[in-house]
Design a protein around this motif. Sequence first.
Motif, PDB file in Angstrom:
ATOM      1  N   UNK A 120       0.816  -1.211   0.000  1.00 17.01           N
ATOM      2  CA  UNK A 120       0.000   0.000   0.000  1.00 17.01           C
ATOM      3  C   UNK A 120       0.844   1.253   0.000  1.00 17.01           C
ATOM      4  N   UNK A 121       1.925   1.252   0.774  1.00 17.86           N
ATOM      5  CA  UNK A 121       2.833   2.406   0.802  1.00 17.86           C
ATOM      6  C   UNK A 121       3.433   2.647  -0.575  1.00 17.86           C
ATOM      7  N   UNK A 122       3.940   1.588  -1.191  1.00 22.18           N
ATOM      8  CA  UNK A 122       4.565   1.752  -2.511  1.00 22.18           C
ATOM      9  C   UNK A 122       3.552   2.209  -3.557  1.00 22.18           C
ATOM     10  N   UNK A 123       2.331   1.686  -3.501  1.00 27.71           N
ATOM     11  CA  UNK A 123       1.293   2.116  -4.449  1.00 27.71           C
ATOM     12  C   UNK A 123       0.973   3.594  -4.272  1.00 27.71           C
ATOM     13  N   UNK A 124       0.854   4.042  -3.016  1.00 30.06           N
ATOM     14  CA  UNK A 124       0.519   5.441  -2.764  1.00 30.06           C
ATOM     15  C   UNK A 124       1.667   6.375  -3.142  1.00 30.06           C
ATOM     16  N   UNK A 164      12.228   4.929  -1.959  1.00 29.79           N
ATOM     17  CA  UNK A 164      11.120   5.264  -2.853  1.00 29.79           C
ATOM     18  C   UNK A 164      10.546   6.631  -2.494  1.00 29.79           C
ATOM     19  N   UNK A 165      10.506   6.937  -1.197  1.00 28.67           N
ATOM     20  CA  UNK A 165       9.915   8.185  -0.730  1.00 28.67           C
ATOM     21  C   UNK A 165      10.653   9.403  -1.274  1.00 28.67           C
ATOM     22  N   UNK A 166      11.986   9.379  -1.247  1.00 34.07           N
ATOM     23  CA  UNK A 166      12.745  10.572  -1.649  1.00 34.07           C
ATOM     24  C   UNK A 166      12.607  10.885  -3.140  1.00 34.07           C
ATOM     25  N   UNK A 167      12.228   9.889  -3.929  1.00 35.03           N
ATOM     26  CA  UNK A 167      12.073  10.131  -5.372  1.00 35.03           C
ATOM     27  C   UNK A 167      10.603  10.220  -5.780  1.00 35.03           C
ATOM     28  N   UNK A 168       9.700  10.214  -4.814  1.00 31.13           N
ATOM     29  CA  UNK A 168       8.268  10.139  -5.128  1.00 31.13           C
ATOM     30  C   UNK A 168       7.660  11.472  -5.548  1.00 31.13           C
TER      31      UNK A 168
END
Length: 247
Positions: A120-124, A164-168
Amino acid sequence: MATATASRSSQGKVTVGDTSKKKTKEVTADGFSTKSLMKNAKVTEPPAAGAFKKRPAKPTAFRKFYERGDFPIALEHDTKGNKIAWKVEIEKLDYHHYLPLFFDGLCETTHPYEFFARQGVHDMLEHGAAKILPAIPQLIIPIKNALNTRDHKVVCTTLKVLQHLVVSGEMVGEALVPYYRQILPILNIFKNKNLNSGDGIDYSQQKRENIGDLVQETLRAFEEYGGQDAFINIKYMIPTYESCMQS
């Protein structure tokens, strides 16, 4: 006082033997204590610091919300394995509400909570774009809680999420810089914890589950996307870190 025993030999000579010598009982003492200065003291080794010891995670809000059916998700099976079936468009979700809850679920290690939280985190993050940046302050405590478990699987999952967060989205990497003091201490602990030993093959590298390697990758991502102040802040928390941007 010493006591002595006398015996007469066949030649008439008298011999004296001292029977006062007794074995001194060994005493166990803690290091640097008064007792440790005694001649018969055996100093015990200091206890293990437990830096890598797993810490039990508290019950997560993610689990409670999932069991109540508050998430618009379901488990879907296909030829590639399991995936999340979202009942609404991800882009229309309230990221201030849902994203911190899914990050909170990163502490979970049992199915299906662990799977739903991680996926879910990666999808969001994949579909969040501009909605992610305003939610950053709410993500720090869940990230810190997940890293503080010291659980190998949880830490690896969280490090991948941070990458993933820093490039989102734009400015997300820079928005994390003020929170390095909460995030980086655990990374400093695991920075050199690699499972490689001698000539042995470490299959965790193939599965990207080597904590030491993942920490290095995460720090590089922080520096690359964190702006001009990223390196000096990383260096302050992790003195042994070397810049990946230097030529």
